[in-house]
Design a protein around this motif. Structure first.
Motif, PDB file in Angstrom:
ATOM      1  N   ILE A  37       1.134  -1.549  -0.132  1.00  0.00           N
ATOM      2  CA  ILE A  37       0.087  -0.239   0.052  1.00  0.00           C
ATOM      3  C   ILE A  37       1.083   1.355  -0.357  1.00  0.00           C
ATOM      4  O   ILE A  37       1.974   1.203   0.169  1.00  0.00           O
ATOM      5  CB  ILE A  37      -0.738   0.290   0.868  1.00  0.00           C
ATOM      6  CG1 ILE A  37      -0.556  -0.160   2.101  1.00  0.00           C
ATOM      7  CG2 ILE A  37      -1.345  -1.216   0.713  1.00  0.00           C
ATOM      8  CD1 ILE A  37      -0.828  -0.271   3.562  1.00  0.00           C
ATOM      9  N   HIS A  45       4.254   7.452  -8.647  1.00  0.00           N
ATOM     10  CA  HIS A  45       5.909   7.723  -9.531  1.00  0.00           C
ATOM     11  C   HIS A  45       5.926   6.425 -10.522  1.00  0.00           C
ATOM     12  O   HIS A  45       4.977   4.984  -9.918  1.00  0.00           O
ATOM     13  CB  HIS A  45       7.385   8.050  -8.736  1.00  0.00           C
ATOM     14  CG  HIS A  45       7.786   7.237  -7.691  1.00  0.00           C
ATOM     15  ND1 HIS A  45       8.110   5.630  -8.599  1.00  0.00           N
ATOM     16  CD2 HIS A  45       8.096   6.702  -6.910  1.00  0.00           C
ATOM     17  CE1 HIS A  45       8.632   4.950  -6.864  1.00  0.00           C
ATOM     18  NE2 HIS A  45       8.237   6.153  -6.035  1.00  0.00           N
ATOM     19  N   HIS A  48       5.423   2.991  -8.379  1.00  0.00           N
ATOM     20  CA  HIS A  48       4.637   2.094  -7.766  1.00  0.00           C
ATOM     21  C   HIS A  48       3.191   1.712  -9.099  1.00  0.00           C
ATOM     22  O   HIS A  48       2.937   0.508  -9.028  1.00  0.00           O
ATOM     23  CB  HIS A  48       3.254   3.472  -7.336  1.00  0.00           C
ATOM     24  CG  HIS A  48       3.439   3.977  -5.948  1.00  0.00           C
ATOM     25  ND1 HIS A  48       4.074   6.216  -6.433  1.00  0.00           N
ATOM     26  CD2 HIS A  48       4.726   3.920  -5.079  1.00  0.00           C
ATOM     27  CE1 HIS A  48       4.881   6.553  -4.810  1.00  0.00           C
ATOM     28  NE2 HIS A  48       4.890   5.379  -4.800  1.00  0.00           N
ATOM     29  N   ASP A  76      -0.872   3.722   2.392  1.00  0.00           N
ATOM     30  CA  ASP A  76      -0.296   4.099   3.593  1.00  0.00           C
ATOM     31  C   ASP A  76      -0.380   4.976   3.807  1.00  0.00           C
ATOM     32  O   ASP A  76       0.053   5.924   3.818  1.00  0.00           O
ATOM     33  CB  ASP A  76       0.459   3.011   3.503  1.00  0.00           C
ATOM     34  CG  ASP A  76       0.948   3.050   4.783  1.00  0.00           C
ATOM     35  OD1 ASP A  76       0.638   2.835   5.949  1.00  0.00           O
ATOM     36  OD2 ASP A  76       2.224   2.140   4.701  1.00  0.00           O
ATOM     37  N   GLY A 303       8.694  -4.180  -2.695  1.00  0.00           N
ATOM     38  CA  GLY A 303       9.916  -3.808  -3.952  1.00  0.00           C
ATOM     39  C   GLY A 303      10.543  -3.828  -2.479  1.00  0.00           C
ATOM     40  O   GLY A 303      10.729  -4.798  -1.319  1.00  0.00           O
ATOM     41  N   ASP A 305      13.746  -2.889  -1.462  1.00  0.00           N
ATOM     42  CA  ASP A 305      13.639  -2.556   0.089  1.00  0.00           C
ATOM     43  C   ASP A 305      12.308  -2.323   1.324  1.00  0.00           C
ATOM     44  O   ASP A 305      12.981  -2.308   2.508  1.00  0.00           O
ATOM     45  CB  ASP A 305      13.115  -0.680  -0.378  1.00  0.00           C
ATOM     46  CG  ASP A 305      11.475  -0.517  -1.215  1.00  0.00           C
ATOM     47  OD1 ASP A 305      11.505  -0.886  -1.524  1.00  0.00           O
ATOM     48  OD2 ASP A 305      11.496   0.674  -1.147  1.00  0.00           O
ATOM     49  N   TRP A 355      13.476   0.753 -10.643  1.00  0.00           N
ATOM     50  CA  TRP A 355      13.462   1.514 -11.662  1.00  0.00           C
ATOM     51  C   TRP A 355      14.653   2.524 -11.423  1.00  0.00           C
ATOM     52  O   TRP A 355      14.246   3.844 -10.395  1.00  0.00           O
ATOM     53  CB  TRP A 355      11.987   2.276 -12.363  1.00  0.00           C
ATOM     54  CG  TRP A 355      11.675   0.659 -12.872  1.00  0.00           C
ATOM     55  CD1 TRP A 355      10.675  -0.102 -12.562  1.00  0.00           C
ATOM     56  CD2 TRP A 355      11.767   0.380 -14.026  1.00  0.00           C
ATOM     57  NE1 TRP A 355      10.439  -0.902 -13.622  1.00  0.00           N
ATOM     58  CE2 TRP A 355      11.363  -0.832 -14.862  1.00  0.00           C
ATOM     59  CE3 TRP A 355      12.272   0.372 -15.376  1.00  0.00           C
ATOM     60  CZ2 TRP A 355      11.146  -1.179 -15.576  1.00  0.00           C
ATOM     61  CZ3 TRP A 355      12.003   0.166 -16.993  1.00  0.00           C
ATOM     62  CH2 TRP A 355      11.466  -0.693 -16.235  1.00  0.00           C
TER      63      TRP A 355
END
Ligand code: MSP
Length: 585
Positions: A37, A45, A48, A76, A303, A305, A355
């Motif tokens: 979320i 961007h 997403h 979120d 992702g 991260d 990306w």
């Protein structure tokens, strides 16, 4: 006759059968897929959109396989990041909801514009979600997995993440600023009273789970990363912040002086969005209801991260929900088999790299963030979806966004698919193809019957003299290959297989030259029918990636939804009839 048509169904060739065959063997559970979320602190961007498209291709693919899909996306909305952004925007505190209302809408718009087929869009600021967070909190508190402590450490508002001393260092650009080593985000020191979660109690159980399930995290490189984290000691984590600092969030039950940490809250969206707490009237867990609403999640796209939050924190919270109360001796008595506990752990985390733009991390301050809405406006929705998956569908390494590459790939699909369609649909070729009576036994037009040989099942291809043989064999093998790759989350490779078939088709038709006067009419006929079959199969395989283009292609072919009944009529329809012209690109 049915035997032939079933073999020709694009996604019946390999893997599980379609829904009508599933009813008796597979328990009724929704296939549940989720995206992260998004923080609505700024405009969406391209990263997403990438997460959304990645999840969407699998959602659409599962539907083609006949499964009912719950597909969750959302925003979120709590935490310091939003609180700060709203304060900056309005110049006064307390207007976070208004701020999120506007930005959340932009993420919804992004999904709509990109043709994302999510079945729900959930916001953490809703009452239902708050109730679920409080419910989980109370249960864990009662079991002793949450305790009050003093936390001293670093906090990054950008990452909404706590860091230890070892995880921070001076910024390379400003020696006075301390930053998180992994992300480069600024951190601030905080020493405060917090509630803590006994993450340390679950290291063993999590490790066993990830070791036992090879597909718990995919691709393997990310699973290894998770195994590495779990190989070392896990520290308990802070899961609240003083309300004086963070007021925008879920208040800690029975302690209004504290607000729930945004990640603890956000990760629970996956269960609150699927109907948690799934209780019966007497308060017991209703397992049937839980499964019917989709839990456990089958596929979660994240992702790299945010892998740790999904691969370590969320499963630990779920294990705590399932486990016996904490005692210092039992170490939490966490159940070892994450798949067999009452509220099971999610099945697969699909982690992806990022990306970049000109090989640099996209960031607002650098000004190199790609606007997904503008990109879709300029290049077309399906071209962007195709590009994201053609380049980013291997998940493993960072990929660079470039207008030249995008142009090249848009051209690739337009040239391979668009031109082939134009050639096969050409009225000139239809006029040259000789209509013929169907073979009495198989119902196939004679030129195809010759190609399929006497055994019209999937294995029955014979080479013969017809130069279309190789193309038909490739087309018929494609759905099975695509299904196998999609079942193992290799969307980029699946797309590469489709492109190979199209490349071969274009090469083959250029060699046969069905438009040339010298080409015998029977050969023109079989070329046309094999071309139509190629397009039908390619259309079905491309549908998860380029839904709009595939729908137009399949509509032009009159191939319906590809079901068995449709197939019975498909071949006869093209026996001497023209294909509707349609603009694909
Ligand atoms: N709100 C958290 C997720 C909570 S899930 C319970 C969050 N939000 S985010 O908006 O910052 O990021 C959402 C997703 O976008 C993440 O999966 C993140 O990896 C992805 N991307 C953000 N930037 C990206 C790129 N440049 N490239 C690819 N994806 C990236 O994290």
């Amino acid at each position: 006759m049915l035997r032939i048509h079933r073999a020709l169904h694009p996604f019946l060739v390999a893997g599980p059968p379609c829904r009508r065959h599933l009813t008796t063997t597979v328990p009724k559970k929704l296939y549940y897929i989720t995206t992260p979320i998004f923080y609505p602190n700024a405009a969406p961007h391209i990263g997403h959109l990438y997460s959304l498209v990645a999840a969407d291709v699998f959602a659409r693919y599962q539907r083609l396989r006949g499964r009912d899909v719950r597909f969750l996306a959302g925003t979120d909305e709590h935490g310091m990041k939003i609180q700060k952004a709203a304060l900056k925007h309005f110049g006064e505190p307390g207007r976070e909801r208004e701020f999120c209302d506007v930005l959340s809408e932009r993420f919804l718009d992004l999904g709509r514009k990109a043709n994302i087929s999510n079945t729900c869009f959930v916001r953490t600021s809703t009452e239902t979600h708050h109730r679920a967070v409080k419910d989980v909190w109370r249960r864990l508190y009662e079991k002793g997995f949450i305790y009050k402590g003093n936390y001293a450490g670093w906090y990054s508002v950008t990452d909404e993440c706590f860091y230890t001393d070892a995880q921070v260092g001076p910024s390379p650009h400003d020696p006075h600023q301390t930053v998180a080593l992994e992300t480069g985000a600024a951190v601030e020191w905080s020493s405060e009273e917090n509630y803590m979660f006994r993450l340390s109690a679950f290291r063993g159980a999590l490790l066993t789970h990830v070791q036992a399930s090879p597909t718990s995290v995919y691709p393997e490189q990310y699973r290894e990363q998770v195994l590495g984290w779990l190989g070392a000691a896990l520290e308990d984590i802070s899961i609240s912040r003083p309300s004086a600092r963070l007021s925008w969030g879920v208040p800690v039950p029975a302690d209004p002086g504290q607000t729930v940490y945004v990640w603890f809250d956000a990760l629970l969206i996956y269960i609150s969005g699927a109907g948690y707490p799934w209780t019966t009237l007497d308060g017991a867990l209703d397992v049937q209801e839980m499964r019917a609403r989709g839990w456990p999640a089958d596929l979660q796209v994240v992702g790299k991260d945010i892998l740790r939050f999904h691969a370590v924190y969320l499963p630990a919270i779920l294990l705590a929900l399932n486990g016996a109360p904490y005692t210092p001796d039992s170490g939490g008595a966490a159940p070892a088999d994450g798949a067999r506990i009452p509220i099971p752990l999610p099945r697969t985390l699909l982690a992806h790299a990022h990306w970049t733009a000109a090989q640099k991390k996209m960031s607002k301050s650098v000004g190199n963030v790609v606007d997904p809405m503008a990109a879709m406006e300029e290049w077309g929705v399906d071209a962007i979806r195709f590009y994201l998956m053609r380049i980013g569908g291997r998940w493993r390494g960072d990929v660079d966004w470039s207008a030249e590459q995008l142009a090249k790939h848009k051209h690739e699909i337009a040239a391979q698919l668009g031109n082939y369609f134009l050639r096969i649909a050409s009225p000139r070729i239809a006029a040259r193809a000789v209509p013929c009576a169907p073979d009495a036994q198989s119902g196939l037009p004679a030129p195809l019957q010759r190609l399929f040989g006497s055994d019209s099942s999937a294995q029955g291809l014979e080479g013969g003299e017809d130069p279309n043989y190789a193309q038909l064999a490739m087309a018929r093998a494609l759905p099975g290959k695509v299904a196998r790759l999609m079942d193992t989350y290799e969307a980029g490779l699946a797309l590469a297989e489709v492109m190979e078939v199209l490349k071969h088709a274009n090469k083959s038709i250029s060699e046969i030259e069905p438009w040339a006067r010298t080409t015998p009419p029977e050969l023109v006929h079989s070329t046309r029918l094999v071309g139509l079959e190629t397009l039908r199969v390619v259309g079905a395989c491309l549908a998860p990636f380029m839904p709009d283009t595939a729908a137009r292609l399949l509509a032009a072919l009159d191939g319906g939804d590809g079901g068995e009944q449709e197939m019975e009529a498909f071949w006869q329809r093209w026996n001497g009839r023209e294909v509707k012209g349609v603009k694909l690109f």
